[in-house]
Design a protein around this motif. Structure first.
Motif, PDB file in Angstrom:
ATOM      1  N   ASN A 294     -19.983  66.190   2.333  1.00  0.00           N
ATOM      2  CA  ASN A 294     -20.727  67.338   1.804  1.00  0.00           C
ATOM      3  C   ASN A 294     -20.977  67.194   0.299  1.00  0.00           C
ATOM      4  O   ASN A 294     -21.744  67.963  -0.279  1.00  0.00           O
ATOM      5  CB  ASN A 294     -20.012  68.656   2.112  1.00  0.00           C
ATOM      6  N   HIS A 295     -20.331  66.179  -0.316  1.00  0.00           N
ATOM      7  CA  HIS A 295     -20.557  65.914  -1.742  1.00  0.00           C
ATOM      8  C   HIS A 295     -21.637  64.847  -1.961  1.00  0.00           C
ATOM      9  O   HIS A 295     -21.990  64.553  -3.098  1.00  0.00           O
ATOM     10  CB  HIS A 295     -19.244  65.433  -2.377  1.00  0.00           C
ATOM     11  N   PHE A 296     -22.178  64.276  -0.871  1.00  0.00           N
ATOM     12  CA  PHE A 296     -23.195  63.235  -1.007  1.00  0.00           C
ATOM     13  C   PHE A 296     -24.477  63.809  -1.597  1.00  0.00           C
ATOM     14  O   PHE A 296     -24.744  65.025  -1.524  1.00  0.00           O
ATOM     15  CB  PHE A 296     -23.526  62.623   0.356  1.00  0.00           C
ATOM     16  N   ASP A 297     -25.293  62.926  -2.162  1.00  0.00           N
ATOM     17  CA  ASP A 297     -26.651  63.285  -2.594  1.00  0.00           C
ATOM     18  C   ASP A 297     -27.367  63.940  -1.406  1.00  0.00           C
ATOM     19  O   ASP A 297     -27.390  63.392  -0.300  1.00  0.00           O
ATOM     20  CB  ASP A 297     -27.376  62.010  -3.039  1.00  0.00           C
ATOM     21  N   TYR A 298     -27.957  65.110  -1.610  1.00  0.00           N
ATOM     22  CA  TYR A 298     -28.590  65.840  -0.503  1.00  0.00           C
ATOM     23  C   TYR A 298     -29.738  65.035   0.109  1.00  0.00           C
ATOM     24  O   TYR A 298     -30.004  65.124   1.312  1.00  0.00           O
ATOM     25  CB  TYR A 298     -29.091  67.206  -0.983  1.00  0.00           C
ATOM     26  N   ARG A 299     -30.420  64.238  -0.713  1.00  0.00           N
ATOM     27  CA  ARG A 299     -31.498  63.397  -0.187  1.00  0.00           C
ATOM     28  C   ARG A 299     -30.951  62.309   0.736  1.00  0.00           C
ATOM     29  O   ARG A 299     -31.649  61.813   1.606  1.00  0.00           O
ATOM     30  CB  ARG A 299     -32.291  62.774  -1.342  1.00  0.00           C
TER      31      ARG A 299
END
Length: 544
Positions: A294-299
């Motif tokens: 959930n901390h990953f780049d949203y893209r």
């Protein structure tokens, strides 16, 4: 044929018979018997000093036999001369050397029950009683089948040139499926024969002989194939010895033009932009869920969000469309669904239609494993297609001897590292981790190994999908209303009545599955693209 039996003799023989027999079809049969007797005599190198004198004497005797038989209708099969005299002439009587192949073709067209008895009686010279004993059937059944077989053999011999265009110009056939189709897929890929049968049996029931005639193949070679196709549910058998394709089979040109229509509605209607906006609008809800990544780049997460959106979009759209229909999805025990497309040899196909489709190839492959530490764990690959190295990331490639990126031997290590990136590794785990680093599933950060794919529990995954479903529900209904009726109007004429439910629940749903269109739209715009497609976890995730 030879110097004696020519067109003039054949015509005179028929005139001889038709003057004596009022029924023209009976006259033809009698004439054929007379000619067959002459062919047999000549082929057997019988010495005939005065052929024509012998011939017309033989013809009168044949006519006399015919009259005696007609006066004794109670003996349609047997006669005073024994069963061999009147059931059918010996095989040699039907042919000469020039017609061997024609007879073989005719004999092969008989159903197996008839063919077995014909071979035993004529070629092995078994008695009727012996055949009945061996096959464990009544003597009367043997006699009736011999009588029927003679008629069928004669019909096949007369019509031996009725071969369809598939014999020399097979249709071009493509297909796609969903679900678990490994055995049926292997059968479809095993030869050109199986796909051709699917096309031949697409609209009307066909017998083995019908299919054989169309393909120019002896039925004996098709019987096992047809049985395997029926067993794998590629074919239905609504009546004994009759077959129908167990899926919808469409002309490829019509189908692709319909795809273009739906694709244009999707893009020109602004649906990709609207879906994309809705996905970014729920960013806070998605990233607040308790999952690894959930901390990953949203893209980067958008690779998964697109797949989740497509799943909901397709389901909602289909259900909305089906509101005007009643009935449940047909359950025939089959674990897959199939669509077949064809181009007949006398048809042209305008390949430029593909240039009008704004979509990319994609996949949604799943495999699940039982692990000692984490229970039932799944590997999901939402995008296995170019520009990714085609084949390397497939979860089932071990069957072809290729290297799977994630399997039951290494999936636990990824889950462990997601929980503890500083985990001390065994020698075996170090080897697995090195392979993950090479493929981009792990990234080394100091002394830690960071997993590069999201990992969900099934409960959180359900929340994830529900957020997205709610966000795009109205768009899916709008799209279904826009394309449903037109797609049905274009394709329904090629759907058998018994395949209507299959069409509505499977084939129509394919027009509501828009993942390829979303990826096409999001490329270079809203997706985080890998620097190296040979080592990227984009589109991959795990489920616990």
């Amino acid at each position: 044929m030879n110097e004696y039996i020519n067109g003039e003799l054949i015509e005179n023989t028929y005139l001889f018979c038709v003057k004596r027999v009022s029924d023209s079809e009976a006259a033809k049969d009698l004439a054929q018997d007379i000619l067959y007797e002459a062919v047999r005599a000549l082929s057997g190198r019988r010495e005939i000093t005065a052929f024509y004198s012998w011939y017309w004497k033989m013809a009168r005797n044949k006519y006399a036999d015919y009259i005696r038989h007609k006066r004794n209708p109670g003996l349609p099969i047997e006669s005073a001369g024994g069963i061999a005299a009147d059931i059918a002439p010996p095989i040699e009587r039907l042919i000469n050397r020039e017609d061997i192949s024609a007879l073989n073709y005719s004999l092969s067209r008989l159903a197996s029950a008839y063919r077995e008895i014909m071979i035993r009686f004529y070629l092995r010279e078994q008695s009727v009683q012996s055949i009945a004993d061996d096959l464990k059937i009544p003597v009367g059944t043997v006699k009736s089948r011999l009588f029927d077989a003679r008629k069928k053999l004669k019909e096949g011999f007369d019509n031996m040139n009725n071969i369809g265009t598939s014999a020399y110009a097979p249709a071009q056939v493509d297909w796609f499926w969903g679900g678990s189709m490994s055995l049926a897929s292997n059968l479809m890929n095993s030869s050109k024969i199986v796909p051709q049968i699917m096309v031949i049996c697409r609209m009307e029931q066909k017998s083995v002989n019908d299919i054989a005639d169309e393909m120019g193949i002896a039925p004996v070679y098709l019987e096992d194939i047809l049985e395997k196709m029926r067993s794998e549910k590629l074919l239905l058998s609504p009546a004994k010895g009759k077959y129908l394709s167990n899926c919808c089979v469409f002309p490829k040109q019509t189908y692709m033009e319909t795809k273009v229509y739906a694709n244009k509605v999707f893009h020109y209607g602004g649906f990709p932009e609207k879906i994309n906006e809705r996905l970014f609008a729920v960013k806070d809800k998605i990233t607040a869920l308790d999952f690894y990544g959930n901390h990953f780049d949203y893209r980067y997460l958008m690779w998964l969000l697109y797949a989740a959106a497509e799943d909901s979009f397709g389901t909602i759209g289909r259900n909305e469309y089906l509101k005007k229909y009643n009935g449940k999805y047909p359950d025939d025990g089959r674990k897959y669904q199939l669509t077949v497309l064809y181009i007949l040899p006398d048809e042209s196909f305008d390949g430029s239609v593909f240039n009008e489709i704004k979509s990319v190839h994609w996949s949604c492959l799943h495999q699940y494993f039982d692990t000692a530490d984490h229970g039932h764990a799944g590997f999901v690959n939402d995008f296995e297609a170019p520009p990714f190295p085609n084949g390397d990331r497939r979860p089932d490639d071990c069957k072809q001897g290729r290297d799977r990126w994630v399997d039951g031997n290494n999936i636990s290590l990824l889950i462990d590292l997601a929980k503890n990136p500083a985990k001390r590794l065994t020698e075996y785990e170090e080897e697995k981790a090195a392979d993950f680093l090479k493929k981009g599933l792990l990234e080394k950060k100091g002394d830690e190994l960071a997993v590069q794919m999201p990992i969900f529990s099934t409960a959180v995954q359900n929340e994830f999908f529900e957020i997205i479903r709610t966000a795009i529900e109205d768009l899916a209904k709008e799209y279904a209303e826009a394309v449903g009726s037109e797609v049905e109007k274009r394709l329904m004429p090629y759907v058998r009545k018994d395949m209507t439910s299959n069409f509505l629940h499977w084939d129509m749903r394919m027009f509501f599955k828009i993942l390829g269109c979303l990826y096409w739209y999001g490329w270079d715009k809203h997706l985080a693209l890998p620097e190296d497609y040979n080592r990227s976890a984009a589109g991959l995730y795990l489920i616990i």
